[in-house]
Design an enzyme around this catalytic site. Structure first.
Site, PDB file in Angstrom:
ATOM      1  N   CYS A 289      57.487 -31.143 -39.753  1.00 56.81           N
ATOM      2  CA  CYS A 289      57.832 -29.946 -38.828  1.00 56.81           C
ATOM      3  C   CYS A 289      57.246 -30.033 -37.707  1.00 56.81           C
ATOM      4  CB  CYS A 289      58.088 -28.302 -39.578  1.00 56.81           C
ATOM      5  SG  CYS A 289      58.431 -27.297 -38.146  1.00 56.81           S
TER       6      CYS A 289
ATOM      7  N   CYS B 109      64.153 -39.180 -46.179  1.00 54.65           N
ATOM      8  CA  CYS B 109      63.730 -38.406 -47.489  1.00 54.65           C
ATOM      9  C   CYS B 109      63.426 -37.461 -47.321  1.00 54.65           C
ATOM     10  CB  CYS B 109      62.822 -40.229 -48.687  1.00 54.65           C
ATOM     11  SG  CYS B 109      63.443 -39.388 -49.756  1.00 54.65           S
TER      12      CYS B 109
HETATM   13 ZN   LIG Z   1      58.432 -25.570 -39.935  1.00 55.58          ZN
END
Ligand SMILES: [Zn+2]
Length: 167
Positions: free
Chosen positions: A131, A154
């Site tokens: 992220c 994935c």
């Molecule tokens: Zn995050």
């Protein structure tokens, strides 16, 4: 003396008004900027906020066992958010059946919302997917996905929070 002070005060006020006017004409840019703001927390903060499994995946780069996660077989329409910081990561329209037992997508919702990094653990060379906002580990990306990108993101279910489209 008084006149000069007033004059310069007026000039400052006018330029401030002009500055704030020109700024307010770009509301979209401001929103994008806020979304990419990085989140940094200590391990103990993450530990208290995440479940044990989320912490293992996101912060310790763990991997859930195939076919055990919440979303590998989810076919509902909606958006997948980061379980660590709520950043939008993937949408159901780019999810596909990979047969791997992990939720698989051919592209992120926005290139800027994810980051990739070379991972050489376990004697393999892989591209780790993170992220971009909180640095949480999401999974890996492989070059064997379907068109249009040919990529297969994935991703661990435990790194995601799914919210169904209601309309
Ligand atoms: Zn995050």
């Amino acid at each position: 003396m008084i006149n000069i002070k007033l004059k310069s005060g007026l000039v400052v006020t006018l330029s401030l008004i002009m500055f704030s006017c020109s700024k307010s004409q770009e509301p979209v840019k401001t929103v994008v900027k806020d979304m990419s703001d990085k989140i940094t927390k200590s391990d103990s903060e993450w530990k208290s906020e995440l479940s044990a499994e989320e912490y293992y995946i996101l912060r310790e780069k763990g991997t859930e066992r195939a076919f055990t996660g919440e979303y590998w077989n989810n076919h509902d329409e909606g958006i997948y958010y980061c379980a660590g910081c709520d950043q939008k990561l993937f949408t159901s329209s780019t999810k596909f059946e990979s047969g791997s037992g992990w939720p698989s997508f051919y592209e992120p919702i926005d290139e800027e919302n994810v980051a990739t990094k070379k991972d050489t653990s376990f004697g393999m060379v892989r591209e780790e997917v993170l992220c971009a906002r909180c640095g949480g580990h999401l999974g890996h990306v492989f070059p064997d996905g379907p068109e249009p990108t040919g990529l297969r993101y994935c991703i661990n279910s435990a790194a995601l929070d799914f919210k169904e489209n209601k309309d």
